[in-house]
Write an enzyme that holds these catalytic residues in place. Structure first.
Site, PDB file in Angstrom:
ATOM      1  N   THR A  13       0.830  -1.272  -0.168  1.00 30.24           N
ATOM      2  CA  THR A  13      -0.030   0.279   0.160  1.00 30.24           C
ATOM      3  C   THR A  13       0.802   1.077   0.312  1.00 30.24           C
ATOM      4  O   THR A  13       0.805   2.485  -0.881  1.00 30.24           O
ATOM      5  CB  THR A  13      -0.872   0.090   1.106  1.00 30.24           C
ATOM      6  OG1 THR A  13      -1.762  -1.047   1.162  1.00 30.24           O
ATOM      7  CG2 THR A  13      -1.561   0.764   0.907  1.00 30.24           C
ATOM      8  N   ALA A  14       1.768   1.282   0.784  1.00 27.43           N
ATOM      9  CA  ALA A  14       2.867   2.736   1.030  1.00 27.43           C
ATOM     10  C   ALA A  14       2.922   3.103  -0.299  1.00 27.43           C
ATOM     11  O   ALA A  14       3.369   3.818  -0.990  1.00 27.43           O
ATOM     12  CB  ALA A  14       3.821   2.265   2.511  1.00 27.43           C
ATOM     13  N   LYS A  75     -17.471   2.752   5.657  1.00 31.19           N
ATOM     14  CA  LYS A  75     -17.114   3.275   6.792  1.00 31.19           C
ATOM     15  C   LYS A  75     -17.366   4.161   7.166  1.00 31.19           C
ATOM     16  O   LYS A  75     -16.890   5.297   6.856  1.00 31.19           O
ATOM     17  CB  LYS A  75     -15.327   2.741   7.259  1.00 31.19           C
ATOM     18  CG  LYS A  75     -15.634   2.284   8.592  1.00 31.19           C
ATOM     19  CD  LYS A  75     -13.382   3.006   8.963  1.00 31.19           C
ATOM     20  CE  LYS A  75     -13.220   3.097   9.894  1.00 31.19           C
ATOM     21  NZ  LYS A  75     -11.829   3.115  10.077  1.00 31.19           N
ATOM     22  N   ILE A 338      -2.500   4.144   7.312  1.00 28.00           N
ATOM     23  CA  ILE A 338      -2.667   4.675   5.717  1.00 28.00           C
ATOM     24  C   ILE A 338      -2.876   6.083   5.783  1.00 28.00           C
ATOM     25  O   ILE A 338      -2.552   7.107   4.915  1.00 28.00           O
ATOM     26  CB  ILE A 338      -4.387   4.320   4.522  1.00 28.00           C
ATOM     27  CG1 ILE A 338      -4.160   1.676   4.717  1.00 28.00           C
ATOM     28  CG2 ILE A 338      -4.094   4.487   3.385  1.00 28.00           C
ATOM     29  CD1 ILE A 338      -5.103   1.687   3.646  1.00 28.00           C
TER      30      ILE A 338
END
Length: 491
Positions: A13-14, A75, A338
């Site tokens: 992800t990063a 969410k 994140i």
């Protein structure tokens, strides 16, 4: 020296969030990402913070395409279960409670009627009421009243961003780094891969996860340890089958004997994990505690992650910038992993878009700002622990007795004495978020604000009840989370 050739070390992800942003915002630069399929990535959190929506908008990512590609869901916030005492829960959602100070501060008027049989204070917040009934809708164009984020499969998200980034010119190089060559000034000159290839760069972005191959291992950047305040150091993670008809629009965080468990609803499964401290429970017992509280059958063997809470002293050193786990880790209680990637990338992009070499003074400011971000989020996470009334296990006894950082101690003092929700610079969470935790943990000021009495008692009660009724009525006509998601996905 200008940064014409930028090398991102590590995918996940990063890495791919960074590469996609560089490709979008730095036209004409060479961006190369080096990753190895042999090295696994860590997706500790599959839940996010609302700021990810702005990141997607900047990159031109369609919400529907993203949700389809990642098995994503919406969410509204987090439901905390058993944190204050066993059998009690509350919500922290991405909404507001109106005015926070003065005579019309909603919480102040609510507190004047403690014996009036009112619903929980959380029900004065629109997304909390939606979450309680598993309903969801997007906010209007003015985005008044609430915000939202996502749950998704972190591995699928990295793959989705990889395709997005490569379509915009990012070059992907497969290979495992076996050597790092240094420059005379102490920076990094190049990476040598297992097959002998040499990758040169002007600027290196370390997204190598907990290994911190460049920032930590090569440059030796010291680590600032937060474990005196946040002693959790392990996490078991396991997917399970979806059960039941409803799809909750929130993450669930359940306090356990020596830590807490997350539950994250996805389209095709449920993500689960147990964050715990080995000072108070061993790994095998923590694994069993996680498996006992799953809603559905486990779909794989639980995976163990080891970590220390804290951060590198500097995030940018010489010509190396760390992003993500390479810079540090805060337990994923408020889904900030994140978010911190995004903050680092955003600030980096602002500096690189100036053109030329970034001056040392701005690098210092970059480091100072990110250190403060970690400290502010540390304090917010610790708030959930230090207000507990639980005394049923050694872990919760220890957390209740933790000596607080001065920054958090001052905030608690200001709230208890004056009802002020003090905000420092570089805050990750606003006053409404802090109020949600205070209210959920039954932590109210010790004395009332005299301005609250300016509103007549009867009118005050009518106002509070009317708001609750209005929110309940509004939510009754909102579609369920599952229905809304199906509509967005065209099902």
């Amino acid at each position: 020296m200008t940064y014409e050739r930028i090398v991102v070390l590590g995918g996940g992800t990063a890495g791919w969030m960074t590469a996609a942003a560089l490709a979008t915002g730095l036209k004409g630069k060479t961006v190369e990402l080096v990753e190895s399929e042999d090295i696994g990535t860590v997706g500790v959190g599959e839940a996010t913070f609302p700021s990810i929506r702005a990141y997607h908008q900047i990159l031109g990512i369609s919400e529907a395409d993203f949700l389809r590609a990642t098995n994503g869901t919406f969410k509204l916030g987090i439901k905390f279960r058993d944190w204050r005492v066993r059998g009690e829960d509350y919500y922290h959602t991405f909404g507001d409670f109106g005015q926070l100070s003065g005579a019309e501060a909603l919480w102040g008027q609510y507190r004047r009627h403690v014996n009036a049989g009112l619903a929980t204070f959380g029900e004065q917040c629109l997304p909390t009421v939606m979450a309680m009934h598993d309903r969801f809708c997007a906010p209007g164009k003015d985005a008044a009243g609430f915000n939202y984020a996502y749950h998704f499969d972190a591995s699928l998200y990295a793959r989705f961003l990889r395709d997005h980034a490569m379509a915009r010119g990012v070059r992907r190089t497969e290979g495992k780094v076996v050597d790092v060559a240094r420059r005379p000034d102490g920076g990094v000159a190049s990476l040598t891969l297992h097959d002998g290839r040499v990758i040169k760069g002007d600027l290196f972005i370390d997204c190598s996860g907990f290994a911190s191959l460049l920032l930590g291992r090569t440059l030796g950047e010291p680590f600032v340890d937060f474990s005196r305040w946040l002693p959790v150091d392990r996490a078991w993670a396991v997917p399970s089958a979806r059960v039941g008809e409803g799809l909750t629009p929130y993450t669930r965080a359940t306090a356990l004997s020596a830590g807490w468990a997350w539950r994250i609803p996805l389209q095709d499964r449920t993500g689960n994990g147990h964050v715990f401290s080995t000072r108070f429970i061993d790994e095998d017992a923590a694994r069993e505690e996680l498996l006992r509280q799953l809603d559905g059958e486990p779909l794989a063997e639980p995976r163990l992650l080891r970590f220390t809470t804290g951060h590198r002293a500097r995030f940018w050193s010489h010509n190396v910038v760390g992003i993500g786990l390479a810079t540090g880790f805060l337990e994923p209680l408020e889904s900030t992993s994140i978010y911190l990637v995004q903050v680092g990338v955003g600030r980096l992009m602002t500096l690189l878009q100036r053109g030329g070499t970034v001056p040392e003074a701005l690098i210092d400011a970059y480091n100072t700002g990110l250190v403060r971000q970690f400290e502010r989020i540390r304090d917010f996470i610790l708030l959930h622990y230090c207000l507990t009334a639980r005394r049923d296990t050694p872990f919760w006894n220890a957390m209740a007795a933790t000596e607080l950082p001065e920054t958090l101690a001052y905030k608690l003092h200001a709230w208890r004495q004056t009802g002020a929700l003090h905000q420092y610079d570089e805050e990750g969470f606003d006053g409404h978020s802090w109020l949600a935790i205070h209210a959920g943990m039954h932590h109210w000021p010790e004395r009332s604000d005299p301005t609250h009495a300016q509103i007549p008692l009867e009118k005050s009660l009518e106002w509070v009840r009317e708001r609750q009724q209005q929110l309940a009525g509004a939510v009754a006509s909102v579609s369920t989370h599952e229905e809304y998601l199906a509509h967005i996905l065209g099902r």
